[in-house]
Write an enzyme that holds these catalytic residues in place. Structure first.
Site, mmCIF file in Angstrom:
data_model
loop_
_atom_site.group_PDB
_atom_site.id
_atom_site.type_symbol
_atom_site.label_atom_id
_atom_site.label_comp_id
_atom_site.label_asym_id
_atom_site.label_seq_id
_atom_site.Cartn_x
_atom_site.Cartn_y
_atom_site.Cartn_z
ATOM 1 N N TYR A 142 -11.412 -8.615 10.922
ATOM 2 C CA TYR A 142 -11.355 -8.899 12.358
ATOM 3 C C TYR A 142 -10.048 -9.580 12.757
ATOM 4 O O TYR A 142 -9.631 -9.492 13.907
ATOM 5 C CB TYR A 142 -12.514 -9.812 12.776
ATOM 6 C CG TYR A 142 -13.781 -9.092 13.154
ATOM 7 C CD1 TYR A 142 -14.409 -8.239 12.255
ATOM 8 C CD2 TYR A 142 -14.361 -9.281 14.397
ATOM 9 C CE1 TYR A 142 -15.582 -7.588 12.597
ATOM 10 C CE2 TYR A 142 -15.540 -8.634 14.749
ATOM 11 C CZ TYR A 142 -16.137 -7.791 13.846
ATOM 12 O OH TYR A 142 -17.294 -7.154 14.193
ATOM 13 N N LYS A 193 -17.872 -5.382 -1.402
ATOM 14 C CA LYS A 193 -17.604 -4.090 -2.045
ATOM 15 C C LYS A 193 -16.586 -4.321 -3.151
ATOM 16 O O LYS A 193 -15.449 -3.810 -3.109
ATOM 17 C CB LYS A 193 -17.088 -3.081 -1.010
ATOM 18 C CG LYS A 193 -18.171 -2.549 -0.079
ATOM 19 C CD LYS A 193 -19.062 -1.482 -0.723
ATOM 20 C CE LYS A 193 -18.321 -0.185 -0.898
ATOM 21 N NZ LYS A 193 -19.180 0.822 -1.614
ATOM 22 N N ASP A 226 -23.192 -1.686 0.555
ATOM 23 C CA ASP A 226 -23.911 -0.449 0.914
ATOM 24 C C ASP A 226 -25.308 -0.452 0.300
ATOM 25 O O ASP A 226 -26.301 -0.126 0.963
ATOM 26 C CB ASP A 226 -23.100 0.801 0.512
ATOM 27 C CG ASP A 226 -22.681 0.814 -0.950
ATOM 28 O OD1 ASP A 226 -22.736 -0.244 -1.611
ATOM 29 O OD2 ASP A 226 -22.299 1.894 -1.441
ATOM 30 N N ASP A 250 -21.433 -8.080 10.366
ATOM 31 C CA ASP A 250 -21.666 -7.482 11.679
ATOM 32 C C ASP A 250 -22.659 -6.326 11.538
ATOM 33 O O ASP A 250 -23.643 -6.229 12.284
ATOM 34 C CB ASP A 250 -20.332 -6.995 12.249
ATOM 35 C CG ASP A 250 -20.463 -6.440 13.657
ATOM 36 O OD1 ASP A 250 -21.192 -7.048 14.457
ATOM 37 O OD2 ASP A 250 -19.846 -5.406 13.943
ATOM 38 N N ASP A 254 -27.041 -6.315 12.380
ATOM 39 C CA ASP A 254 -27.682 -5.391 13.327
ATOM 40 C C ASP A 254 -28.824 -4.651 12.637
ATOM 41 O O ASP A 254 -29.893 -4.429 13.219
ATOM 42 C CB ASP A 254 -26.672 -4.365 13.863
ATOM 43 C CG ASP A 254 -26.063 -4.792 15.196
ATOM 44 O OD1 ASP A 254 -26.054 -6.008 15.463
ATOM 45 O OD2 ASP A 254 -25.597 -3.922 15.945
HETATM 46 C C1 IPM Z 1 -21.448 -9.390 17.286
HETATM 47 C C2 IPM Z 1 -20.739 -8.404 18.171
HETATM 48 C C3 IPM Z 1 -19.279 -8.811 18.252
HETATM 49 C C4 IPM Z 1 -18.670 -8.624 16.890
HETATM 50 C C5 IPM Z 1 -18.460 -8.106 19.339
HETATM 51 C C6 IPM Z 1 -19.091 -8.244 20.707
HETATM 52 C C7 IPM Z 1 -17.031 -8.593 19.356
HETATM 53 O O1 IPM Z 1 -20.935 -7.115 17.714
HETATM 54 O O2 IPM Z 1 -21.398 -10.592 17.562
HETATM 55 O O3 IPM Z 1 -22.082 -8.950 16.315
HETATM 56 O O4 IPM Z 1 -18.256 -7.509 16.511
HETATM 57 O O5 IPM Z 1 -18.589 -9.616 16.156
HETATM 58 MG MG MG Z 2 -22.339 -6.954 16.122
#
Ligand code: IPM
Ligand code: MG
Length: 369
Positions: A142, A193, A226, A250, A254
């Site tokens: 990032y 990884k 993975d 990230d 999710d």
């Molecule tokens: C998260 C989001 C952020 C990220 C975005 C909105 C910049 O996806 O907090 O998971 O990628 O970190």
């Molecule tokens: Mg995210």
């Protein structure tokens, strides 16, 4: 003594709606528990861009640095997709994370009993799930340099990002994962990884070093990220704390979020090093985004944002029992069958609005006294 201060950055999309419900909870603590907070509002993301031409002003940045905790709603929306990368709403959030040095991002994935049917996975796989993903938040791909889009030698272009981690960056986030594990199931699984990336090899070695030298009592395992993603959906209850880098975190968070049935349920805490007050620099935000498609309609689920405030009570204000009180109130409301639109199953029903959900949680808090 002055009340602790909270800076509220409601942001874009459903951010302001869900934050309005958090304010009810904050008000409740002042009225009913004698626990007051000095709350100030400011702008972040697209809403800041609309007014100031930047997703985060220096003045707001300074307020965030000075606050005892920052609560953030969500940033972004289609309206801002055309903006230059440097002023996109997300840059405001990334600046907060970077300049406050919030290196440890706690993303719990907890499955509420009342919602075990909502997961796309079988009920027995997710019922009772309680895992914590610790995502490194201020380094890695990032932020690594060099980065950019450059001309190449053949008249085309090349897009470059750099995955980069130092010993200390890995060690400090590993420590926060081991600390958390000691207060939970005492297990950490580190994901990278190392089979294809040097930064992954370093990650594995440094996490192992912190374990061997400082936390030998905690059970540590390593997994390729993975395979970790696969195990997360195969049998997530094998995990207690997962520690991983910024990009893998990230993605994996999710993925873990969906185990619980709805992104609208999941809070997060982003913590830095302790300040002179003894409190860590801290920003709390729901894991869900700005959901522009439902913004302004009273459909959003405020629970993730309310649970983010509960995390603030626990991690910034040392009020773990009050945090549990909020979590229990949420559980009670869900057990009673109240559902926002995102939690409507195939059999349907009448959803409660964002504001109704907030009011029900306040009522459940009253009942807890
Ligand atoms: C998260 C989001 C952020 C990220 C975005 C909105 C910049 O996806 O907090 O998971 O990628 O970190
Ligand atoms: Mg995210």
């Amino acid at each position: 003594m002055a009340n602790p201060s909270i800076l509220i950055l409601a942001g874009d999309g459903i951010g302001p709606e869900v934050m309005a419900e958090v304010k009810k909870i904050i008000g409740w603590f002042g009225d009913k528990r004698g626990i007051g907070f000095d709350v100030e509002d400011d702008l972040v993301g697209g809403s800041a861009y609309d007014v100031h031409g930047t997703p985060l002003t220096d003045a707001t940045m300074a307020k965030a640095q000075a606050a005892d905790a920052v609560l953030l709603g969500a940033v972004g929306g289609p309206k801002y997709d055309v903006l230059d990368f440097s002023v996109k709403p997300e840059r405001g959030l990334l600046r907060l994370r970077k300049e406050m040095d919030l290196f440890s991002n706690l993303r719990p994935a907890q499955c509420f009993d009342a919602l075990a049917d909502f997961s796309s996975l079988k009920k027995e796989v997710v019922a009772g799930l309680d895992i914590m993903i610790v995502r490194e938040l201020t380094s890695g791909v990032y932020f690594g340099e060099p980065r950019g889009i450059f001309p190449d030698n053949e008249g085309g272009r090349v897009g470059v990002n750099t995955q980069r981690y130092t010993t200390e960056e890995i060690r400090r986030v590993a420590r926060s994962a081991f600390e958390l594990a000691r207060r939970r199931g005492n297990k950490v699984c580190s994901m990278e990884k190392a089979n294809v990336m040097e930064s992954g090899i370093l990650w594995r070695e440094e996490v192992q070093w912190v374990h061997d030298n400082e936390y030998p009592d905690v059970e540590l395992s390593h997994m390729y990220a993975d395979a970790g993603a696969m195990q997360l959906v195969r049998w997530p209850k094998q995990f207690d704390v997962i520690v991983t880098d910024n990009l893998f975190g990230d993605l994996l968070s999710d993925c873990a979020a969906m185990l619980t049935g709805s992104l609208g349920m999941l809070p997060s805490a982003s913590l830095g090093a302790p300040t002179a007050t003894g409190r860590p620099k801290a920003l709390y935000e729901p894991v869900h985004g700005s959901a522009p498609d439902i913004a302004g309609q009273g459909k959003a689920n405020p629970i993730a944002c309310i649970l983010s405030f509960a995390m603030a009570l626990r991690y910034s204000f040392d009020l773990g029992e009050e945090a549990t009180r909020v979590e229990r109130a949420v559980e009670a409301v869900l057990a009673d069958g109240a559902r926002t639109a995102d939690l409507m199953g195939p059999e349907g029903g009448v959803p409660v609005s964002t504001a109704e959900m907030g009011d029900l949680i306040v009522k459940a808090l009253d009942a807890s006294l």
